[in-house]
Write an enzyme that holds these catalytic residues in place. Structure first.
Site, short mmCIF file in Angstrom:
data_model
loop_
_atom_site.label_atom_id
_atom_site.label_comp_id
_atom_site.label_asym_id
_atom_site.label_seq_id
_atom_site.Cartn_x
_atom_site.Cartn_y
_atom_site.Cartn_z
N GLU A 155 34.40 65.04 39.55
CA GLU A 155 35.61 64.42 40.08
C GLU A 155 35.32 63.12 40.82
OE1 GLU A 155 34.82 67.60 40.37
OE2 GLU A 155 36.28 68.48 39.00
N HIS A 178 42.68 76.80 42.87
CA HIS A 178 43.58 76.45 41.78
C HIS A 178 45.03 76.41 42.26
CE1 HIS A 178 39.90 77.57 39.71
NE2 HIS A 178 40.37 77.07 38.60
C1 TPP Z 1 34.64 71.03 40.92
C2 TPP Z 1 35.39 71.66 39.81
N1 TPP Z 1 36.06 70.90 38.93
C3 TPP Z 1 36.76 71.45 37.92
C4 TPP Z 1 36.79 72.80 37.76
C5 TPP Z 1 37.60 73.44 36.62
N2 TPP Z 1 36.65 74.08 35.69
C6 TPP Z 1 36.35 75.39 35.80
S1 TPP Z 1 35.13 75.84 34.80
C7 TPP Z 1 34.97 74.31 34.14
C8 TPP Z 1 33.91 74.07 33.10
C9 TPP Z 1 32.55 74.49 33.60
O1 TPP Z 1 31.56 74.32 32.64
P1 TPP Z 1 30.07 74.75 32.89
O2 TPP Z 1 29.59 74.25 34.21
O3 TPP Z 1 29.27 74.35 31.70
O4 TPP Z 1 30.10 76.34 33.01
P2 TPP Z 1 30.70 77.41 32.02
O5 TPP Z 1 32.13 77.61 32.41
O6 TPP Z 1 30.53 76.94 30.64
O7 TPP Z 1 29.93 78.67 32.29
C10 TPP Z 1 35.91 73.45 34.72
C11 TPP Z 1 36.10 72.04 34.34
C12 TPP Z 1 36.09 73.58 38.70
N3 TPP Z 1 36.09 74.92 38.66
N4 TPP Z 1 35.39 72.99 39.70
#
Ligand code: TPP
Lengths: 344, 354
Positions: B88, B157
């Site tokens: 972000e 959220h």
């Molecule tokens: C700081 C933040 N920004 C956005 C989100 C929304 N969000 C939740 S999971 C995700 C993707 C995460 O991907 P990754 O780190 O590869 O982990 P995975 O979910 O694939 O295990 C996003 C964008 C969040 N939880 N935290």
């Protein structure tokens, strides 16, 4: 990739047949609970869940290296398999997905698992702080922090790697590279294609491993723990795996990949793969697998009953748990809330 | 009601004229959800302004987790609508540079709680660059933030950050309450030369309503959503619909409530507030955010200042509590519900001078 100096001690010892069978039982329990949790969401038992189908080897294998008498784990939101492996109360764990209480209802200090965290990379710096505390206290605990390929884009991860390296903090950075961050594939997320490769820039040894091979994961994580525990500083492990199915129960993966792509990317099911290996090596037989599945089903039923029986927390906790020492304003709000909600 | 709050900007920004509806002669009305209204507004902004770009986490191919940017990448191309890495601070920091290069960035933060990792860029950079550069580097950035609670979501959220944003000099803040407002306010915000935080009430994304595509009325200031004589309910975002419900219920008891949709949380339309409360002589502010140092305090002070002589009772607040936004099971206890709003109204109506 493997830039970790060869470790000595118990890290090098091969897994015994009993341990291999235990790993299988854990993987089956996690698989069964994970797929059941998705069903619970469809049935309205829980409002949401973050599935980990296909990541069982990475989670069980890494969690298996944790010594809960002295280590500490810092999860994100998809580490149910790690939680189960280190023995966290699963009803208390699942309560976060039931929307009962953010972070879950388990005791973090006792279970050695920090509260569930929705902020990606939110706990990575915490792990560094906890680990440095071990150094300051002359203790030998190791912190393991979990994050994804997507989370590796966050500035906090880079700060954490630098801090840990500068302070020689006993941290294992465990990256589950599951190919996706919601809809964004690793190649659009991780420049250079590898999180492990970045560790070199911080002077941190790294391992890039087959995250779908539970034995390889246990061995790598044990080596990393031995390295960190011996006072040599942090290690980064990038476990290559694949998130089958949706990112969460509100995601629709059909919008960003086809079923064919999913099948090709996912490769062999890590659970099936381990089963074939145990069979081939004569470590386990069909009777054992059936028994493991039956145990997993019984356990799932128990957990489901447990969370269904779980009522909402009393509203007073909303006010009581904000501070150790409450404020007059908050007390007034609580009193007002009680009055108005009782009146209704 | 004031139309002049944001006046003067249209002169600086040429795209406004291009985007503004020409005439109201043939009003075209469509029924759509707020999600569709926002999507349509963004589509039109991209079409009208070649310098507008949309980006964030998952807003390209997926169309955003709430589908607000659905189909926009396919239609306008990957240069105009794109996915960024999951960072972000990176998204908002990049917006600064794009704005410096003459673009109109329309970034998305996926959920309100994930604006926090970007606060440094929002507060120290976006909000100050125009000032710092003595007006030579305006920041025409429209930051879309799915906001507020009500959907039983995980931690972070569902948050109400309006007071935090509104407190920062250099930012403007707006929140729509229904599809029609969403369409017109977003189209307007996305053509401003200053940074606007656009807070979308996510619990209202799927609610349908009439959208007058030709004429949205004035996009500035507050708006009376229901006329009344006895008391003014001041709200914004998701709370407007709830206040309208409350007004219906109160009408059964003969209490005639006016509902003022504040819309702009910064700058606040003080004249509209004054006009409404001078008429009703009583006011209750309703918001989801915690009570202490919330925007309700600001609204109450503005009312007190302009209506001290006419007020029949102190301005009341019905708000969330000074607690972290709770988990789904306790959400209904936290968000002002109909009963709590009615209690607030009662306190004002029964107030006796001591
Ligand atoms: C700081 C933040 N920004 C956005 C989100 C929304 N969000 C939740 S999971 C995700 C993707 C995460 O991907 P990754 O780190 O590869 O982990 P995975 O979910 O694939 O295990 C996003 C964008 C969040 N939880 N935290």
């Amino acid at each position: 990739m493997d830039t970790l100096p060869v470790a000595s001690g118990d890290a090098a010892e091969p897994l015994t047949p009993a341990q291999l069978r235990e790993l299988y039982s854990l993987m089956v329990a996690v698989r069964h609970l994970d797929t059941s949790a998705i069903a619970w969401q469809r049935q309205g038992i829980i409002p949401g869940y973050a599935p980990e189908l296909g990541q069982e080897a990475a989670q069980v294998g890494s969690g298996y290296a944790v010594d809960t008498t002295r280590d500490f784990v810092f999860p994100t939101y998809r580490e149910m398999g790690v939680a189960r492996t280190i023995g966290v109360d699963m009803v208390a764990y699942m309560s976060t997905h039931k929307a009962t209480w953010h972070g879950g209802l388990y005791d973090p200090l006792e279970s050695r698992l920090a509260p569930i965290q929705a902020v990606v990379a939110g706990s990575v710096l915490h792990a560094v702080g906890w680990a440095h505390g071990q150094t300051l206290d002359g203790k030998d605990g190791v912190a393991m922090t979990y994050f994804g390929d997507g989370a590796s884009s966050q500035g906090d991860v880079h700060e954490a790697l630098n801090f840990a390296a500068v302070m020689k903090a006993p941290v294992v950075f465990f990256v589950q590279n599951n190919g996706w961050a919601i809809s964004v594939p690793t190649e659009r997320q991780v420049a250079g294609g590898s999180v492990a490769a970045r560790a070199a820039g911080y002077g941190i040894p790294a391992l890039r491993i087959d995250g779908d091979d539970v034995v390889a994961v246990v061995e790598a994580t044990r080596r990393a723990f031995a390295h960190a525990r011996a006072g040599n500083g942090p290690v980064l492990i990038e476990a290559m795996t694949y998130r089958r199915g949706p990112h969460s129960t509100s995601d629709d993966p059909g919008r960003y990949r086809s079923l064919d792509e999913e099948r090709d990317g996912a490769g062999v099911d890590p659970l099936e793969r381990f089963r074939q290996r145990l069979l081939a090596d004569g470590v386990a037989d069909e009777a054992f697998f059936a028994e493991a599945l039956a145990a997993a089903k019984a356990e799932e039923e128990q957990i489901r009953t447990g969370i269904q029986a779980l009522g909402s927390r009393p509203g007073t906790e909303m006010f009581d748990l904000v501070f150790q020492e409450t404020t007059p304003a908050l007390q007034a709000q609580a009193a007002n809330w009680r009055e108005e909600s009782e009146h209704v | 009601m004031s139309n002049s709050i944001l006046e003067g900007e249209s002169a600086v920004h040429p795209t406004l004229a291009a985007g503004a509806p020409e005439s109201t002669a043939a009003a075209t009305t469509a029924v759509m959800s707020m999600q569709q209204a926002l999507n349509r507004a963004l589509d039109e902004v991209l079409a009208d302004n070649p310098k507008a770009v949309i980006f964030g986490e998952d807003c390209g191919r997926l169309g955003g987790v709430f589908r607000i940017t659905d189909g926009l990448q396919a239609k306008h191309g990957e240069q105009r609508v794109f996915d960024t890495p999951l960072a972000e601070s990176g998204i908002l920091g990049m917006s600064v540079g794009l704005a410096m290069a003459g673009f109109h960035p329309i970034p998305e933060v996926q959920f309100d709680g994930f604006a926090y990792p970007a606060i440094n860029q929002i507060v120290c950079q976006i909000a100050r660059m125009n000032y710092r550069s003595r007006g030579t580097m305006p920041m025409p950035i429209t930051l879309r933030v799915p906001s507020f609670g009500g959907i039983r979501a995980p931690e972070h959220h569902g948050e109400s950050l309006e007071a935090l944003f509104a407190h920062v000099p250099g930012l403007k803040v707006v929140s729509p309450s229904n599809p029609n407002e969403a369409y017109h306010l977003l189209k307007y915000a996305a053509t401003r030369p200053d940074p606007v935080i656009f807070m979308e009430p996510k619990s209202r994304y799927w609610q349908k309503g009439d959208v007058n595509l030709a004429d949205g009325g004035s996009p500035t200031g507050a708006k009376v959503m229901r006329e009344g004589r006895h008391l003014t309910l001041v709200a914004w975002g998701a709370m407007v619909a709830r206040c309208l419900q409350v007004a219906e219920l109160a009408a059964e008891d003969g209490i005639d409530i006016e509902v003022l949709d504040l819309r702009w949380l910064k700058p606040i339309d003080a004249e509209a507030l004054a006009a409404s409360v001078r008429k009703t002589r009583r006011a209750v502010v309703v918001h989801e955010a915690p009570l202490t140092s919330g925007l309700g305090a600001e609204v109450a002070q503005l009312i007190t200042q302009s209506c001290f002589d006419t007020l029949r009772a102190p301005v009341e607040r019905v708000t969330g509590f000074d607690v972290p936004y709770p988990s789904g099971d306790l959400e209904d206890e936290y968000i002002p519900n109909i009963d709590r709003i009615l209690f607030g109204i009662q306190r004002v109506l029964e107030y006796k001078r001591g």
